[in-house]
Design an enzyme around this catalytic site. Structure first.
Site, PDB file in Angstrom:
ATOM      1  N   TYR A 124      39.440  27.601  18.871  1.00  0.00           N
ATOM      2  CA  TYR A 124      40.544  28.547  18.681  1.00  0.00           C
ATOM      3  C   TYR A 124      41.852  27.862  18.328  1.00  0.00           C
ATOM      4  CZ  TYR A 124      37.801  32.385  20.538  1.00  0.00           C
ATOM      5  OH  TYR A 124      36.855  33.340  20.732  1.00  0.00           O
ATOM      6  N   LYS A 191      28.306  22.751  26.785  1.00  0.00           N
ATOM      7  CA  LYS A 191      27.132  22.413  25.976  1.00  0.00           C
ATOM      8  C   LYS A 191      27.190  20.905  25.742  1.00  0.00           C
ATOM      9  CE  LYS A 191      23.634  23.867  23.365  1.00  0.00           C
ATOM     10  NZ  LYS A 191      22.463  24.610  23.821  1.00  0.00           N
ATOM     11  N   ASP A 248      35.284  33.216  26.041  1.00  0.00           N
ATOM     12  CA  ASP A 248      35.436  34.494  25.348  1.00  0.00           C
ATOM     13  C   ASP A 248      34.124  35.277  25.406  1.00  0.00           C
ATOM     14  OD1 ASP A 248      36.439  36.480  23.783  1.00  0.00           O
ATOM     15  OD2 ASP A 248      36.280  35.377  21.893  1.00  0.00           O
TER      16      ASP A 248
END
Ligand code: NAD
Length: 358
Positions: A124, A191, A248
Site C-alpha cells: 500500500y 508469508k 485488509d
C-alpha cells in the site's frame, strides 16, 4: 468536563449514521463537545477538495475523531480521503474487533477476535510502475542487475516495503492492546516462508517484541493457513497482528464471520491521535433514506468511549446495542427477521438510547 471530539460526517449514508451515533453516545451521559466538520464529495464544490484543511486541523487539535464513510470517486483523479487522513495523521494502527452479536445472521456464533493491521507500509505504500512505461522497464533492468534474476518483459511492478520501525511499532501496539484489554494471546500473520526478507523481517521483529511481554502468549501463522484455521477453529485465536495487505483481507474475512459490514466497527491510531470509523463505505444507493444499520459506527463509538477512559459508558452502550439487536423489534432492514417491520437508522439509534436509560 466535556471531551473535545471532531465529528467528520462523511458523505452518502455518513451523515445519517453520524447523527445516530451522536444520539446513542449522548444517552450514556458522557459529555462531548463536538466539532462537526464535513469531508467528501459533497464539499468538493465549495472547497475544491474533498478533504479541506480545516478537517485535518480540527482532528489534530481535538486528537480524537469519529468519522462517517467517505466516497472515493472512481477515475476522478481524487485519491481516497480515508487513506489521505490516515497518511496525513500517521495513523499507523488499524484496529478491527470482530465479536459475534446474538441476533445477527452468521455461520459463526462465538467469534471474539481483534485484528490489528499495519496501516502505512507494504504494497500500500503506493510505489508502482505501469506496464510498458520507460520507468517500468528501468525498474525491471535495475532489479535484474541487482538480483541476477530476470522478471518477465512487460511486467508491471509494485514495491513492498516492510521496515523494522513499522513492524516494531505495530506489533508493540498489538501487545499493548492485549495487555490493556485482558487478552491472552497475540498471533503474528505473515508469508515469511516465501517473502523471506519482507515478511521475514516482520516475523523476526514480532518474535523480538514478544520477548518483552512474557505474560502474553505469542505464536505465528502463515496467512493462508490462518484463513483456513479461522474458518475451522476461530476460538483458538485472540489478537492477530498483520502487515497492511493481509490485514485488509483478513479483517474483512473476520467481519464476514460476525455478520458483515453493518455491524463491524473500527479505529485508527497514531502516537497521539485516534480516528474511529465503521469499516463499511458510503453506500450511496441508500443515502438520505434513513434505512441503513447504524450499529457499526455506534460500536466504533464504544471503542472511542473506551479510548477516552469512559469504560462504564462504553460497556453500557455495548450492552444496549446487543440487547436491541437481540430483541429484533427495533432493527434495520438487514437485521429484521421475516415478519418484523424494520425501523429506520435514527429509530434504531433511539431504541439503543432508550435501552441505556432503562
Ligand atoms: P459499501 O460498504 O458502501 O456498501 C456495500 C453494500 O453494503 C451496500 O450497498 C449495502 O448493501 C451494504 N451496507 C454497507 N453499509 C451498510 C450499513 N451500515 N447498513 C446496511 N447495509 C450496509 O461499499 P462500496 O459500495 O464498495 O463503497 C461505496 C463507497 O464507499 C466507495 O466510494 C468506497 O470507496 C467508499 N468506502 C469508504 C470507506 C470509508 O470511508 N472508510 C470504506 C469502504 C468504502
Amino acid at each position: 468536563m466535556a471531551y473535545a471530539v471532531t465529528l467528520v460526517r462523511g458523505d452518502g449514508i455518513g451523515p445519517e449514521v453520524a447523527k445516530a451515533t451522536q444520539t446513542a453516545i449522548a444517552a450514556t451521559g458522557v459529555e462531548i463537545d463536538w466539532t462537526v466538520v464535513d469531508a467528501g464529495i459533497d464539499v468538493m464544490e465549495s472547497y475544491g477538495t474533498p478533504l479541506p484543511d480545516h478537517v485535518l486541523e480540527s482532528i489534530r487539535h481535538t486528537k480524537v475523531a469519529i468519522k462517517g464513510p467517505i466516497t472515493t470517486p472512481i477515475g476522478s483523479g481524487f485519491r481516497s480521503v480515508n487513506v489521505a487522513i490516515r497518511k496525513e495523521l500517521d495513523l499507523y494502527a488499524n484496529l478491527r474487533p470482530a465479536k459475534s452479536i446474538a441476533g445477527v445472521r452468521s455461520a459463526f456464533t462465538n467469534v471474539d477476535l481483534i485484528i490489528v493491521r499495519e496501516n502505512t507500509e507494504d504494497l500500500y505504500a503506493g510505489i508502482e510502475f505501469e506496464t510498458g512505461t520507460p520507468e517500468a522497464q528501468e525498474a525491471l533492468d535495475f532489479m535484474a542487475k541487482l538480483s541476477g534474476k530476470s522478471i518477465r518483459a512487460g511486467s508491471a511492478i509494485g514495491v513492498k516495503p516492510i521496515s523494522d520501525f513499522g513492524s516494531r511499532r505495530i506489533v508493540k501496539f498489538a501487545f499493548d492492546y492485549a495487555k490493556a484489554n485482558g487478552r491472552r494471546k497475540v498471533t503474528a500473520v505473515h508469508k515469511a516462508n516465501i517473502m523471506k526478507f519482507t515478511d521475514g523481517l516482520f516475523l523476526e521483529v514480532a518474535r523480538d517484541v514478544a520477548k518483552d511481554y512474557p505474560e502474553i502468549e505469542f505464536d505465528d501463522r502463515i496467512v493462508d493457513n490462518m484463513c483456513m484455521q479461522l474458518m475451522q477453529k476461530p476460538e483458538l485465536y485472540d489478537v492477530l497482528v498483520l502487515p497492511n495487505l493481509y490485514g485488509d483481507i483478513v479483517s474483512d474475512l473476520c467481519a464476514g464471520m460476525i455478520g458483515g459490514l453493518g455491524v463491524a466497527p473500527g479505529a485508527n491510531f497514531g502516537e497521539e491521535i485516534a480516528v474511529f470509523e465503521a469499516i463499511h463505505g458510503s453506500a450511496p444507493k441508500y443515502a438520505g433514506q434513513n434505512r441503513v444499520n447504524p450499529t457499526a459506527l455506534i460500536l466504533s463509538g464504544v471503542l472511542m468511549l473506551k479510548h477516552l477512559g469512559e469504560l462504564d459508558a462504553a460497556q453500557k452502550l455495548q450492552t444496549a446495542v446487543e440487547k436491541v439487536i437481540g430483541d429484533k423489534t427495533h432493527v434495520t432492514y438487514d437485521l429484521a427477521p421475516v415478519g418484523v417491520t424494520p425501523v429506520g437508522t435514527q429509530e434504531m439509534a433511539e431504541a439503543i438510547a432508550a435501552q441505556i436509560k432503562t
